[in-house]
Scaffold this motif. Structure first.
Motif, mmCIF file in Angstrom:
data_model
loop_
_atom_site.group_PDB
_atom_site.id
_atom_site.type_symbol
_atom_site.label_atom_id
_atom_site.label_comp_id
_atom_site.label_asym_id
_atom_site.label_seq_id
_atom_site.Cartn_x
_atom_site.Cartn_y
_atom_site.Cartn_z
ATOM 1 N N LEU A 58 0.847 -1.191 0.000
ATOM 2 C CA LEU A 58 0.000 0.000 0.000
ATOM 3 C C LEU A 58 0.883 1.240 0.000
ATOM 4 C CD1 LEU A 58 -2.654 -1.108 2.664
ATOM 5 C CD2 LEU A 58 -2.600 -1.575 0.203
ATOM 6 N N ASP A 59 0.466 2.276 -0.745
ATOM 7 C CA ASP A 59 1.308 3.467 -0.860
ATOM 8 C C ASP A 59 1.554 4.141 0.487
ATOM 9 O OD1 ASP A 59 -1.287 4.382 -0.546
ATOM 10 O OD2 ASP A 59 -1.283 5.666 -2.337
ATOM 11 N N VAL A 60 0.525 4.178 1.328
ATOM 12 C CA VAL A 60 0.672 4.853 2.614
ATOM 13 C C VAL A 60 1.655 4.104 3.517
ATOM 14 C CG1 VAL A 60 -1.226 3.677 3.814
ATOM 15 C CG2 VAL A 60 -0.650 6.028 4.434
ATOM 16 N N ASP A 61 1.737 2.767 3.374
ATOM 17 C CA ASP A 61 2.681 1.975 4.169
ATOM 18 C C ASP A 61 4.122 2.253 3.755
ATOM 19 O OD1 ASP A 61 0.408 0.899 5.205
ATOM 20 O OD2 ASP A 61 0.893 -1.186 4.747
ATOM 21 N N LEU A 62 4.334 2.350 2.443
ATOM 22 C CA LEU A 62 5.695 2.516 1.934
ATOM 23 C C LEU A 62 6.177 3.963 2.007
ATOM 24 C CD1 LEU A 62 5.569 0.168 -1.193
ATOM 25 C CD2 LEU A 62 6.169 -0.385 1.161
ATOM 26 N N GLN A 63 5.259 4.918 1.795
ATOM 27 C CA GLN A 63 5.649 6.324 1.745
ATOM 28 C C GLN A 63 5.447 7.047 3.077
ATOM 29 O OE1 GLN A 63 3.182 7.674 -1.469
ATOM 30 N NE2 GLN A 63 4.054 6.191 -2.917
ATOM 31 N N GLY A 64 4.611 6.445 3.921
ATOM 32 C CA GLY A 64 4.318 7.097 5.192
ATOM 33 C C GLY A 64 3.242 8.171 5.050
ATOM 34 N N TRP A 65 2.721 8.602 6.204
ATOM 35 C CA TRP A 65 1.710 9.674 6.206
ATOM 36 C C TRP A 65 2.058 10.669 7.303
ATOM 37 C CZ3 TRP A 65 -1.743 11.298 10.036
ATOM 38 C CH2 TRP A 65 -2.712 12.239 9.624
ATOM 39 N N ARG A 66 1.934 11.966 6.986
ATOM 40 C CA ARG A 66 2.243 13.013 7.962
ATOM 41 C C ARG A 66 1.054 13.947 8.083
ATOM 42 N NH1 ARG A 66 7.543 17.039 7.873
ATOM 43 N NH2 ARG A 66 7.157 18.020 9.918
ATOM 44 N N PRO A 67 0.654 14.275 9.316
ATOM 45 C CA PRO A 67 -0.492 15.178 9.491
ATOM 46 C C PRO A 67 -0.124 16.607 9.094
ATOM 47 C CG PRO A 67 0.548 14.749 11.607
ATOM 48 C CD PRO A 67 1.256 13.872 10.608
ATOM 49 N N THR A 68 -1.142 17.389 8.769
ATOM 50 C CA THR A 68 -0.896 18.813 8.532
ATOM 51 C C THR A 68 -0.658 19.502 9.874
ATOM 52 O OG1 THR A 68 -3.271 19.265 8.641
ATOM 53 C CG2 THR A 68 -2.322 18.842 6.455
ATOM 54 N N ILE A 97 -2.691 15.702 16.759
ATOM 55 C CA ILE A 97 -1.817 14.618 16.298
ATOM 56 C C ILE A 97 -0.377 15.104 16.308
ATOM 57 C CG2 ILE A 97 -1.299 13.046 14.397
ATOM 58 C CD1 ILE A 97 -4.162 13.480 13.412
ATOM 59 N N LYS A 98 0.473 14.314 16.976
ATOM 60 C CA LYS A 98 1.888 14.670 17.033
ATOM 61 C C LYS A 98 2.453 14.708 15.620
ATOM 62 C CE LYS A 98 6.297 13.456 19.096
ATOM 63 N NZ LYS A 98 7.017 12.575 20.020
ATOM 64 N N ASP A 99 3.204 15.762 15.301
ATOM 65 C CA ASP A 99 3.719 15.974 13.954
ATOM 66 C C ASP A 99 4.945 15.107 13.715
ATOM 67 O OD1 ASP A 99 4.215 16.878 11.450
ATOM 68 O OD2 ASP A 99 5.128 18.777 12.067
ATOM 69 N N ARG A 100 4.746 14.032 12.986
ATOM 70 C CA ARG A 100 5.845 13.182 12.527
ATOM 71 C C ARG A 100 5.331 12.318 11.380
ATOM 72 N NH1 ARG A 100 5.944 7.735 14.063
ATOM 73 N NH2 ARG A 100 4.692 7.093 15.858
ATOM 74 N N ILE A 101 6.211 11.581 10.753
ATOM 75 C CA ILE A 101 5.793 10.675 9.679
ATOM 76 C C ILE A 101 5.399 9.337 10.307
ATOM 77 C CG2 ILE A 101 6.526 9.399 7.632
ATOM 78 C CD1 ILE A 101 8.396 11.728 6.976
ATOM 79 N N TYR A 102 4.167 8.911 10.040
ATOM 80 C CA TYR A 102 3.671 7.625 10.521
ATOM 81 C C TYR A 102 3.794 6.617 9.377
ATOM 82 C CZ TYR A 102 1.817 10.313 14.402
ATOM 83 O OH TYR A 102 1.706 11.128 15.504
ATOM 84 N N ASN A 103 4.318 5.445 9.698
ATOM 85 C CA ASN A 103 4.522 4.457 8.640
ATOM 86 C C ASN A 103 3.924 3.101 9.025
ATOM 87 O OD1 ASN A 103 6.397 3.347 10.425
ATOM 88 N ND2 ASN A 103 8.057 4.603 9.561
ATOM 89 N N CYS A 159 1.958 5.115 28.257
ATOM 90 C CA CYS A 159 2.345 6.359 27.630
ATOM 91 C C CYS A 159 2.532 6.103 26.160
ATOM 92 C CB CYS A 159 3.611 6.921 28.263
ATOM 93 S SG CYS A 159 4.992 5.808 28.235
ATOM 94 N N GLY A 160 1.990 6.935 25.320
ATOM 95 C CA GLY A 160 1.951 6.628 23.898
ATOM 96 C C GLY A 160 2.644 7.663 23.060
ATOM 97 N N SER A 161 2.294 7.631 21.789
ATOM 98 C CA SER A 161 2.980 8.482 20.833
ATOM 99 C C SER A 161 2.679 9.955 21.051
ATOM 100 C CB SER A 161 2.570 8.087 19.424
ATOM 101 O OG SER A 161 1.177 8.233 19.281
ATOM 102 N N GLY A 162 1.657 10.225 21.820
ATOM 103 C CA GLY A 162 1.290 11.611 21.969
ATOM 104 C C GLY A 162 1.984 12.333 23.090
ATOM 105 N N GLY A 163 2.668 11.612 23.991
ATOM 106 C CA GLY A 163 3.236 12.336 25.110
ATOM 107 C C GLY A 163 4.412 11.641 25.723
#
Length: 808
Positions: free
Chosen positions: A363-373, A384-390, A606-610
């Motif tokens: 899937l394109d999103v798996d290989l390229q990653g997704w980043r929030p605005t 949403i914490k600003d980083r590239i999610y893969n 504790c998760g990705s958000g903090g």
């Protein structure tokens, strides 16, 4: 009697069997003919699977039933006396016996592995009258094995036999015998490694039965860590123990029973009052068999290990498909080197386990990653914490609705174009993911769900309704549920014989876990046409097939540094590997019932958000474009590797291995009295004609298919071959009626192929086009001159079909 003209069967019945029986072998209990040791490997291409043909050992000799001593391989007298020796040696290797005899009826070529230690010849020739007695071979065998007199009563203890004719497969026989031998020699820690689906529990039953019947072990504990494993064992393989067997419940050990089945969890716990095993003395059990011993019992500091250490004087046998060898956990360190190993690769090659094909979906999103605005909020209003999610983040810390939908659509499309009722397990990252996947699949399969609302079920440890359907899912006779979405509950110990599709949408880093998951599909069930299975992989998990640890011999690697300890079977293992340095990982809270390890990562930790101490958040977004980039199909190859090849490529390799050149193939085809024999010969090599016709063309003769695919020759269709025969005016030498007969037969060849022509007897003359010509017997007699001449005409017609073209 001309011995040279006798068949192999005649040689066996007239010469070999009399010689064996005259030397004292009991034909009822010590001799078996046509012993099939393998089932025949399944070859898969496209949606078609077929077994390769396997040969049987002509004769196997036994000291007692299920105690093999020797193999006899026979050949017709036109062959040299030792012609069957190499074949016999292969069977002897499978049975682990030192004696092989080959014979053509004149005498025996005798291969004796025990003679080497005594300075004798490894191979010699003996007369029919000199065939060794049962006592002579048994004495040589015991000396070769190094058995003492004290060991023999246990080693010769009978197997359980219910009279049904069921007997252990060759590898089960080896596993049982080697374990019994180890116990008889005083070994008290024993490891058996057998691939999932090869009958570990049945093997364990026969081991326990023989030890118990011989009164070598009187009180026995069978330990497992999942309720289903205990219940399946009690109701199926262990049933013959009957009234002397009990399942430990209510944290009470009842000394009135001899065979005890128990969950670890029923015997121990963190509190002292939960340690039920302490109700009895340390020497209460003299044998403990540990199922799936790669899990809790492998770790030194495990709460479960304390049970094994408490009963330390007992003989302990560990069973596993996946021996655990990590930096800090070692089965081998505790149980010693395996006394026997039977791998997945061996099981597939022998035809006892199902091979697999892999459909890798990128899937394109798996290989390229997704980043929030910048400043983007998720559906719950969380920033949403600003980083590239893969790929490793999706469905763990980041849920993209469109990704879930596309995975579900791909699963549905595959089932609809193959078999919508094929049992399917979808492995998800956690319980929340399994529920979302269930919902997506329900909505995409409304037609099936409307027929039965159990078409798709979430079967996880937290869901009593789902768990209640587990038995129905694994029962081949029950159609529903068809699709099971799960997280951890079904990774191991679930005997899903008819599972045809395993979907991987779970990040898997643990080799142990991967092997267990793949094992859900490896069982074969001929009755329900389950010969192979498909793995639909969305997370690149199948890259682990290329890891040498997948089907290799485990190496013991122990590191004592406590900072490096990670439990690869802990559900949080993958998170530990994947978390970023500046982030915590989800706290995977078990929500399952007794003995289960399903994971719910929706809350806690504790998760990705903090940072540390902050609540864990799983983000959820929608409106993201997700597309498939590629879908690649790979097949299990002969060396256990995954290869991307068409059936055309596979056939080319198989044929050229069998026939080195085009000339050799053409010569064999033309010299064969029946072309069907060559067709069957290639089918035995794994050439699936149905799959070949689907890929290359249904209008071609098998001869043309092979010449075209394997040797790059321009093919002719059957119709073209038939027309060529007619153009040659070959039929002119026959009467008008005979010409009509041959014309109809050649047309039948064009429609149905060479097998139709080879089967042409008098019945073929009753087809409508020939009925008006008269009685079949009269046609054969009057127009061809008799039955032999009619058969000769058919043979000449075959020759004409394969004459004067570029290949023949």
């Amino acid at each position: 009697m001309d011995k040279k003209r006798l068949s192999e069967t005649d040689i066996i019945t007239k010469f070999i069997l009399p010689a064996v029986e005259q030397s004292g072998w009991n034909p009822m209990t010590q001799l078996r003919q046509e012993v099939k040791l393998r089932d025949g490997k399944v070859i898969v291409r496209g949606q078609v699977g077929a077994r390769k043909t396997v040969k049987s050992a002509d004769i196997v000799l036994y000291h007692k039933p299920n105690m093999p001593l020797a193999v006899i391989e026979a050949k017709a007298n036109k062959h040299e006396i030792g012609k069957g020796m190499q074949q016999g040696l292969d069977y002897a290797r499978l049975l682990d016996v030192p004696f092989v005899f080959a014979s053509n009826g004149d005498g025996f070529a005798f291969h004796d592995k025990t003679a080497v230690a005594q300075g004798g010849e490894l191979e010699s020739k003996i007369t029919l009258a000199d065939f060794p007695s049962p006592k002579a071979l048994w004495q040589k065998y015991c000396a070769w094995k190094g058995f003492t007199e004290d060991q023999l009563p246990l080693i010769t203890q009978d197997y359980y036999d219910d009279g049904s004719g069921k007997s252990p497969r060759y590898y089960q026989l080896q596993a049982i015998n080697k374990t019994i031998e180890a116990v008889s020699a005083g070994q008290d820690r024993i490891l058996l490694v057998m691939a999932t689906g090869t009958g570990k529990t049945y093997t364990a039953f026969q081991i326990i039965w023989r030890l118990w019947k011989a009164k070598k072990k009187k009180r026995i504990l069978f330990l497992a860590d999942r309720n289903i494993l205990v219940d399946q064992t009690r109701l199926n393989d262990f049933q013959p123990f009957g009234p002397v067997m009990t399942k430990i419940t209510g944290r009470k050990v009842d000394p009135a029973y001899e065979i005890h089945l128990a969950l670890y969890q029923a015997l121990t716990g963190p509190e002292e009052h939960q340690k039920a095993y302490k109700q009895v003395d340390r020497d209460f059990f003299d044998l403990i068999v540990i199922d799936e011993c790669h899990r809790g019992s492998a770790a030194d500091d495990s709460a479960w290990r304390e049970i094994l250490e408490y009963f330390g004087s007992a003989t302990q046998i560990g069973l596993t498909a996946t021996p655990k060898e990590t930096d800090e956990v070692s089965n081998i360190d505790y149980f010693n080197e395996p006394v026997y190993t039977y791998s997945l690769k061996e099981g597939i090659e022998d035809g006892f386990l199902a091979p697999y094909k892999v459909v890798r979906v990128d899937l394109d999103v798996d290989l390229q990653g997704w980043r929030p605005t910048k400043g983007q909020l998720d559906q719950n209003g969380e920033l949403i914490k600003d980083r590239i999610y893969n790929q490793k983040d999706f469905d763990r810390v980041m849920v993209i609705d469109e990704r879930t939908q596309l995975v579900a659509e791909t699963i549905t499309a595959y089932l609809k174009r193959t078999d919508p009722m094929a049992k399917t397990i979808v492995f998800c990252n956690d319980i929340d993911h399994a529920e979302r996947m269930r919902r997506a699949l329900v909505n995409l399969n409304k037609d099936q769900v409307s027929k039965n609302d159990k078409y798709v079920m979430k079967i996880t440890g937290d869901d009593e309704i789902g768990k209640a359907q587990l038995d129905n899912f694994i029962n081949p006779k029950r159609a529903y549920p068809v699709i099971a979405t799960t997280s951890e509950l079904m990774t191991t110990g679930v005997d899903a014989q008819t599972c045809k599709l395993v979907v991987l949408d779970q990040t898997i880093q643990s080799m142990t876990k991967f092997k267990q998951i793949i094992g859900r599909g490896t069982r074969i069930n001929d009755k329900f046409n389950k010969l192979w299975f498909t793995i639909l992989d969305f997370k690149k998990a199948t890259e682990l097939f290329a890891d040498e640890r997948f089907d290799g011999i485990p190496e013991k690697v122990m590191i004592t540094d406590p900072t490096k300890i990670i439990d690869q079977d802990d559900p949080s293992f993958d998170d530990e590997l994947n978390k970023d340095d500046d982030e915590g990982s989800p706290d995977n809270t078990a929500e399952s019932g007794e003995g289960s390890t399903d994971v719910d990562t929706t809350t806690g930790g504790c998760g990705s958000g903090g940072g540390e101490g902050e609540p864990y958040v799983k983000y959820r977004v929608k409106g993201v474009a997700v597309n498939k980039i590629a879908e690649r199909v790979q097949y299990y190859d002969t060396d256990g590797k995954l290869v991307t090849e068409s059936f055309r490529d596979y056939t080319r390799k198989a044929v050229t291995r069998h026939f080195a050149s085009l000339d050799e193939f053409v010569r064999k085809w033309k010299d064969s009295e029946r072309k069907q024999a060559v067709i069957d010969e290639l089918a035995a090599e794994g050439v699936i004609w149905q799959a070949l016709e689907e890929e290359v063309g249904k209008d071609m003769d098998p001869f043309d298919l092979i010449c075209h695919i394997a040797y790059d020759q321009p093919p002719l269709t059957r119709k073209e071959r038939a027309e060529n025969v007619k153009k040659r005016n070959y039929f002119a030498k026959y009467s008008e009626v005979a010409q009509n007969v041959l014309n109809v037969l050649v047309e039948q060849y064009a429609d149905a192929g060479i097998s139709q022509l080879e089967q042409a007897g008098l019945a073929e003359l009753k087809v409508p086009k020939l009925k008006a010509l008269g009685n079949p017997m009269q046609i054969v007699q009057n127009e061809f001159g008799g039955k032999p001449q009619y058969k000769q005409a058919l043979s000449e017609l075959e020759e004409q079909l394969y004459t004067n073209d570029k290949t023949a």
